[in-house]
Design an enzyme around this catalytic site. Structure first.
Site, PDB file in Angstrom:
ATOM      1  N   LEU A 248     -21.050   0.716  -5.487  1.00 35.01           N
ATOM      2  CA  LEU A 248     -22.723   0.431  -4.991  1.00 35.01           C
ATOM      3  C   LEU A 248     -23.042   1.164  -3.732  1.00 35.01           C
ATOM      4  O   LEU A 248     -24.001   1.277  -3.165  1.00 35.01           O
ATOM      5  CB  LEU A 248     -22.394  -0.829  -3.638  1.00 35.01           C
ATOM      6  CG  LEU A 248     -22.684  -2.301  -3.953  1.00 35.01           C
ATOM      7  CD1 LEU A 248     -22.122  -3.308  -2.938  1.00 35.01           C
ATOM      8  CD2 LEU A 248     -23.977  -2.474  -4.576  1.00 35.01           C
TER       9      LEU A 248
ATOM     10  N   TYR B 222       0.919  -0.879  -0.134  1.00 32.07           N
ATOM     11  CA  TYR B 222       0.048   0.040   0.115  1.00 32.07           C
ATOM     12  C   TYR B 222       0.938   1.553  -0.191  1.00 32.07           C
ATOM     13  O   TYR B 222       1.669   0.747   0.503  1.00 32.07           O
ATOM     14  CB  TYR B 222      -1.328   0.654   1.249  1.00 32.07           C
ATOM     15  CG  TYR B 222      -2.361  -1.288   1.191  1.00 32.07           C
ATOM     16  CD1 TYR B 222      -2.375  -1.212   0.141  1.00 32.07           C
ATOM     17  CD2 TYR B 222      -2.571  -1.505   2.455  1.00 32.07           C
ATOM     18  CE1 TYR B 222      -3.717  -2.594   0.212  1.00 32.07           C
ATOM     19  CE2 TYR B 222      -4.397  -2.065   2.490  1.00 32.07           C
ATOM     20  CZ  TYR B 222      -3.893  -2.757   1.489  1.00 32.07           C
ATOM     21  OH  TYR B 222      -5.278  -3.818   0.989  1.00 32.07           O
TER      22      TYR B 222
END
Length: 392
Positions: A283, A88
Site C-alpha cells: 500500500l 520472529y
C-alpha cells in the site's frame, strides 16, 4: 484527559460504560496532537494507539537498528506497546529464531519494566515448523498445554523478563481456511486438533503463576472468538478471558474482519490489533515497478507470502488508493495508515519499518484525520475491490 471514541469497540450499552475508556493524550515531539492511549478489551492494559511491531529485527534490521527504532518510538512519540513472537524474525528459520526477542530484551534492559506493555505470541499448529524450541526436539508446533508452557518459559528467558503483559496464540491449532490468503473454509479439510479447553487451561496456569497478565488470539475467526469467550464466561475460574485479536487488517484486507469478526469482537469486548496495515508494504505503492525492488525488501524476501499482494486485483486496488492519496496531497502510506489508525474497530495498530525515516512517517501519520470526502472515495474503491488479496 479526553475520551477517544476509537477505543470504545468493546463497550456496549449505557453512557456509564464509557468511564473505562477515558484515555490520556500525551503531547510529544513529532506529533502535533500527541499519542492517544486506551484500555485493551476488558483488561486494564493501557496501550498506545500505535504499537511497535518487531518482526524485521534480526533479519532485515540488526539488533542495534531495532533498539534505535524502539528508543525513538518510546522516547520521541510516547509509544508504550511492543509486539513480538517466539517465531520472529520472519521469514521464520532455525538460524534466526529468537533474534527479535534478543533485540527487545536489549531495549528493555535499562528501562522500567512497568512502563512497557509487552506482547508476544506462541505458534499455532504447523507440521513444517519442527525446528522451534520445544521440550521434544523435532516436534511440530501446536497449542498443547505442554508446548504453551514450554514456549512461554523460553520466551521469558530470551526477553529477560519475568512476565508477559499479553500472550497471544499466533494462529489456531485447528484448520480454519482463509489463513494468510489461502482459500476459504472447506468442511472436507477439517481434521482433529487440540481442543480449546486444553489451550485455555495452559493459559490459565500461566496467569495464575504470574508469568502472563492477559491473553489474546491472532489470525482467528468469529467461531474461534465466540467459542473461547463462551468457555471463559461459563467457567471463569478455569479458563481466562481473551482480551484481544491480532489479525491482518488494511485497505485491501478488511472484508474478513468487518463482515463477521467485527460484530463478534464488539459484543464480546475483544480489542482489534491490526497487523500489516500497509499490506506487506504494497500500500506504499513502492513495489509498483517490480524490476527495481531493493533486494532487502519484503517483496523479494517473502516470495510465497507476498504473492497474494501481487496477483489478481490487488495491484489495481493499490493503484486506486494511491491515486486518492496523491489527489489529497499525502503519500499512499499516510492514507493507508491514517485510515487504519482511526477506524472505530481498532484498538491499537501494529506498525513495522526497516528505517528510521519510514518509522517517523508511519507514526506521524497518526496525526492525519481523513475528511469525509476522502473516506467516501475510499469506500467507492472498496466496493469495486472488496477482497483483492485472496489467492485464486
Amino acid at each position: 484527559m479526553r475520551i477517544n471514541s476509537l477505543c470504545l469497540l468493546s463497550l456496549v450499552g449505557s453512557a456509564s460504560a464509557f468511564s473505562g475508556s477515558i484515555t490520556k493524550n500525551l503531547v510529544v515531539p513529532g506529533l502535533q496532537n500527541g499519542m492517544d492511549f486506551c484500555k485493551l478489551g476488558t483488561s486494564d492494559l493501557e496501550v498506545s494507539k500505535v504499537c511497535m511491531g518487531t518482526m524485521t529485527f534480526g533479519q532485515q534490521n540488526t539488533l542495534e537498528e531495532g533498539v534505535e527504532q524502539l528508543n525513538l518510538a518510546f522516547d520521541n512519540y510516547g509509544i508504550n506497546f511492543i509486539d513480538t513472537a517466539e517465531l520472529y524474525p520472519v521469514p521464520g528459520k532455525p538460524e534466526t529464531q529468537g533474534k527479535t526477542d534478543q533485540t527487545v530484551a536489549a531495549f528493555m534492559k535499562n528501562r522500567k519494566r512497568s512502563d512497557i506493555v509487552l506482547a508476544t505470541k506462541v505458534c499455532g499448529f504447523s507440521d513444517r515448523m519442527t525446528w522451534m524450541p520445544r521440550k521434544e526436539p523435532g516436534t511440530p508446533t501446536d497449542l498443547t498445554k505442554e508446548q504453551i508452557l514450554f514456549s512461554v518459559d523460553a520466551s521469558l528467558k530470551r526477553l529477560g523478563t519475568d512476565y508477559i503483559d499479553l500472550l497471544q496464540l499466533h494462529w489456531p491449532a485447528r484448520y480454519t481456511g482463509g489463513l494468510f490468503g489461502q482459500p476459504d473454509f472447506s468442511p472436507s479439510q477439517v481434521k482433529e486438533s487440540v481442543p480449546f479447553e486444553e489451550t485455555l487451561e495452559a493459559l490459565q496456569q500461566l496467569v495464575q503463576e504470574g508469568k502472563v497478565r492477559y491473553v489474546g488470539v491472532s489470525n482467528e475467526t468469529p467461531y474461534g472468538i465466540c467459542s473461547l469467550v463462551e468457555l471463559s464466561k461459563n467457567n471463569p475460574q478455569k479458563y481466562p478471558r481473551i482480551v484481544s485479536i491480532q489479525n491482518s487488517y488494511s485497505l485491501v484486507v478488511r472484508k474478513d474482519f468487518e463482515a463477521g469478526l467485527a460484530e463478534a469482537c464488539y459484543h464480546h469486548q475483544v480489542g482489534l490489533l491490526p497487523y500489516s496495515p500497509l499490506a506487506g508494504g504494497s500500500l506504499t505503492n513502492k513495489y509498483a515497478d517490480k524490476d527495481n525492488v531493493p533486494e532487502n525488501a519484503r517483496y523479494k524476501m517473502f516470495p510465497g507470502f507476498m504473492d497474494r499482494y501481487y496477483g489478481s486485483e490487488n495491484e489495481a486496488a493499490v493503484k486506486a488508493y494511491s491515486n486518492i492519496a496523491t489527489a489529497k496531497g499525502m503519500s499512499p502510506a499516510q492514507l493507508a495508515l491514517s485510515w487504519c489508525y482511526h477506524r472505530e474497530h481498532v484498538a491499537s495498530t501494529i506498525i513495522g519499518a526497516t528505517s528510521i525515516t519510514q518509522l517517523k512517517e508511519n507514526i506521524e501519520a497518526y496525526d492525519i484525520r481523513l475528511e469525509d470526502e476522502t473516506l467516501a472515495d475510499i469506500n467507492r474503491v472498496y466496493k469495486k475491490y472488496t477482497d483483492p488479496t485472496k489467492f485464486a
